[in-house]
Each structure stands twice: as structure tokens, then as C-alpha cells.
Scaffold this active site. Sequence first.
Site, PDB file in Angstrom:
ATOM      1  N   GLU A   1       0.890  -1.230  -0.092  1.00  0.00           N
ATOM      2  CA  GLU A   1       0.130   0.065  -0.096  1.00  0.00           C
ATOM      3  C   GLU A   1       0.890   1.250  -0.114  1.00  0.00           C
ATOM      4  O   GLU A   1       1.797   1.413   0.976  1.00  0.00           O
ATOM      5  CB  GLU A   1      -0.663   0.095   1.368  1.00  0.00           C
TER       6      GLU A   1
ATOM      7  N   ASP B   1      -6.070   8.351  10.046  1.00  0.00           N
ATOM      8  CA  ASP B   1      -4.935   8.039  10.540  1.00  0.00           C
ATOM      9  C   ASP B   1      -4.498   8.480  11.684  1.00  0.00           C
ATOM     10  O   ASP B   1      -4.787   9.421  12.040  1.00  0.00           O
ATOM     11  CB  ASP B   1      -3.933   8.562   9.304  1.00  0.00           C
TER      12      ASP B   1
END
Lengths: 393, 254
Positions: free
Chosen positions: B46, B57
Site C-alpha cells: 500500500e 490516520d
Amino acid sequence: MTPQAMGPPDASGRFGDFGGRFVPEALMPACQELEQAFRTAWADPGFHDEFTQVLAQFGGRPTPVTPLERLSDHLGLRVFAKREDLAHTGSHKLNNVVGQALLTRRMGKTRIIAETGAGQHGVATATAAARFGLDCTVFMGEVDTVRQELNVFRMELLGATVVPVRSGSRTLKDAVNEALREWVTCVDDTHYCLGSVMGPHPFPWMVREFQSVIGIEAAAQLRALGVEDPDVVVACVGGGSNAAGVFAGFADGPSRLVGVEARGGSAVAFGAPGVLHGMRSLLLQDDHGQITEAESISAGLDYPGIGPEHAHLAAVGRAEYYPVGDEEVIDALRLLSELEGIIPALETAHAIAWLTREAGQGVPHGATVLVNLSGRGDKDVAQVRQILREGHD
Amino acid sequence: MTELEARLRALRPRHRAFVPYLMAGASPRWLDHLDALVAAGADAIEVGLPFSDPMMDGPVIQEAALRALAAGTTLETVAHALGARDLGVPLIAMTYYNVLYHLGLERAATVLAAAGIGGAIVPDLPLEELAPWHEASAAAGLATVLLVAPSTPRERAAQLARASEGFVYATARMAVTGRSEEAGDAPRVVAAVRAAVDTPVYVGIGISTPAQAAAAVQFADGAIVGSTLVAQVLADDDPASLEIAASTFRAAIG
């Protein structure tokens, strides 16, 4: 029947091209649950009764409309102020928070989290949390915790936990990010009490509905004073909740609706369409879609976006949005203080600044104007003193 | 079936997939880090494209994004740097919707595909808002990978699983990316996906130790490891150090 200028959003949560629900999958069920809870509550007269009663007995509503006679003479206008500064906690923010606290209880949740910029929404949330016996955590950009130190203490006195946010620009947008991150971890028992007409569906719609009490009251109060439709209704805009609330009472009439943004945070003047904080709206961003930092004297307007309904009202021309600069704002704050004995919040002073600039120009002499006096300036006094002292050095 | 899914399905009889995450541009040596991850045995990688406001995040990837942005990293600089480089494993871009939206969905999808990227994960783009991007990604041959969360009701999990391309991203915890000690809800999420589709299911969000990765692949087809490896790169950008750290995950996954 003429369509409402500020009706409900469509099924996807859009006002025209703006709005929607751009959230991580983890938050989808919570947003859906909230939408359902709001739809049910808002259709329930019992909920309205309770909402109205709490706003009256606890919140000090209705707030008055005050004719600003000396300012009117000074500007050659007929200016009226809707006095949200006189509501409990000193701003319009409590209206929304009471609505969301009642919903939180209906959903069986026991904790609320919130973001705050200037601290007004944080204080209002902490206040409602105390009143309704909910746990409360408020996320506030570290920069703002310094600018608005007293509000941090106020929230703590009310029993809330204040978390300084150290990511990104350390201001309001980062506080929203952090609140969303926190919400992912605790959706089962926690409601995110978003403070403005922004974020994912149903927040922009729901918050506007809770704030529409401002415009509905003001329209009736003006009528009682012999003013059927003011020529102009003006309010400051960060995310845009006080503006949406007051506009809602006049959107179907002939009044010009004017939103005033901080020059350094003016998403309508300088932004482009984009997606942030769960909504498609106008956003300040660079050539690569990175959100840029808003810059304003006022922590409450330091937001690089605007609520999606405002983006829509701007796009279809029903409302107009203008930026004003920090210096005009300080002058306006002094003007209102000296002429009317009302020290407005720095946010609110943006609306006064625009009016002062446009009186006799964009707003012809003799025009009738309603200013939404969204908040009082006590929280800003230390900052203004510092600015004025530096200005005189 | 997308090319990404065909490649990931082909792995399945042999072993469980190890899918590390790396933030493009967080270090000037990020291309070497990709090579290090391949050398450590990554089955797919990724590649994070930085965004100013990464709401899914935690602090580690936020910090990596800030560094990448400070270094001038954009979707196009990443695509240019990757060029037509064939790492031998599929790459999946992970970014936020505004990065794609601002560039133009069609252009973004085309640029990513031309750089050899096989799929995209856009965590703030839910199923209900997916159509415009999906049209662009499908036209460019990119797989769009969807996430299923512990909070996702079972019926919706099936719907997401059917719409997900390449693989299904099962999130182990109700959290943003970051390190965790908890085992989480991954078995239940994976079971809900498996009940609906035969697409590979990888577990991510909160896999921070080799032991957690090993546990995840007992019931999933692979494990996604982000923050732990990104933290390693932020602390020490020697590709050899990253290769060692990544190898421990590879060994644990088998």
C-alpha cells in the site's frame, strides 16, 4: 407552493451540489443512526416542546432584538441586532448543543465529544453536558487553547476534559479531525456534537434546524417592531451556524442574506469545491487538493471551509458572502462597544465591519438591517487589548 | 475481475499475504524502502499519497504525511517517481478523496494506472458516494478496495464485500491507524465478508506486532501492516533496517 430556499437536503444529504456524507465506513452506522434519531425527534412535538422549554428555562430564550439607535445614526441605516450574545454561555452555540444533547439522551448515549475553535462551542457543549449529566471531552487546537485560555478553564470548571490538538495547523480544522478520529473509537456510547452547519449528513441540516430558532424569533420580533422584511440580514460565517440560523427565518422572503467571512478564511471568495470533514463544499486548498490553513484574528472563523448549504446558497445566488480583514474587525468591535455598549465577539464584529464598510454604498442609506449579534466579546477582551497595545507601539 | 484481484487470488493457494504500507515521499529514500519491502517478502504494498487532513490516520501516519507534504509530494510526483518500475508485486494507492477529486477523478485514475498502480483505497469515500470515482477507476483498470468495519451491520458488510475489488479490507478495530495491543473484532468482520464473497480478505488497522499478524492470518488471507513499519522509517530511514523489521512480519505470517 413556492419551494423553500432553505428546505431539507436530498436523500444523499445534499443541498444542490454540496453536502453528502464522506466518512469512513466505521462512522457510517453512527451517521445513519443519528439521521434516523433526528428525523424521528424533529417530527415529534414532544421533542420540540422539550427543546423549547430547555432553551427558555436554561438558555434564556427568546433573546431580544435591540434597535441599535446610535449605530443607526452613525451609519445612516436602521440597524437591529438579534442578541444571541445574551443567550446562556454568551453565544448562539447553546441552541445547537441543547438539541444535540437531547438527541444524545434519546439515542441512549452517555458521552459527548466536540471540537471547538474560539471555545464558544466547547463551552456550550460542556454546559449542556453538565446540565444533562453527560461525560464530555472537547478537542481544541493547541494554538486556540493559548488564544482562548479562559475558555479552556471555563470548560474544565464545567467538568469537561479539554484535549489540546497538536496535529496539522493546531486550529479548528485539526480539532475536527481529532474529534472524528476519537469518534471512530467510541461510537457505541458517544455522540459527536459537531458545532456548526458542516460535516457529514445529517449535521449541516440538523444544526441549521436547531439554530433556526434565531431567525424564526427575529422575524416575529421585527414584525412586532413594525419591520415586515428587513432589507438586509447579515451574519458572520466560519462554518456558518449562526448565519444559517438567522437566514432560515428570512430565506423565503425578499431580504438580502449576507454572510461575512474572515478574509484569511474565506472559502466562498478564495476556495474551490472539495471534500473535507465528511462534506463536499467550498474549501481553501492548494493546487494539489491539500487543505490550506485559514488565518484570522478570530479563532471561531479560522476554518478553511464553509457549511455546504452556504456553498449552495452562494451558488444559486440566494445569499452573498464577503470577506473582511482583521483591521476592519477591530475597528468595528470598538465602534459597537462605544456606540451601543455592546462588546461583540471578534467573530460577530466581522458582520459589523461589513455593514460599516457598505453603509451608504452597497447598503443604501435608510435601509433596514438585521445583524445577528452571534456572541459577546468577553472572551476576546484580553486579545483585543494586546492587539490595540501593539498597534499603538 | 480486476488485474489486482487476479494477482492476489493467485497467491492464495501458496500462502497468506503480507501487505505493508508505506507513505510515499515521507523519506527521500522511499523508493529504496519499496525495494526493501519487496526484498522482505511483501506480496503487495500500500502506497500512501499524503493528505493534509488524514482523518482515518493516527499520529505516526499523520507525521509521515506531514513530512511527505513538506517535501513537495503529490499524486503526480509519486506517479512520476514510480515511472514504469516493475517491483514484481502489486501496488495499491491509499489516499483521501480530495486528493483525487481536486486533480480530477479521471485524470487521477489514469495517472495512477500509468504508474503501474493496480488499486486504490480511499477511506473517506463510502459506498454511497463511490459511483463517480468507481467509473473513473474502472475505466483506468484500477481496483477500488473497500473497507468493512466492526461497526458495519452484517447485510451492509455483504454489500461492501461484493462491491470491493482486488481484496476486501477488514478493519480489526474501531480505531484509526496506529499501534494497538488489542486483538479486536477481526474474526467477526472477516466471517461477515466470507459469508458473502470469495474475494481475498486482508486484516488491517491495529496490526502492530508479528504475533498479531500471525493471529490474523489464521482466519484471513493476509495482514496489512502500517504504522509500525512507518514508525520504523521515520526513526531510521536505512532501507536495511526496514527490511529487517518487515522480515519479522513476513516470517510470522508464513
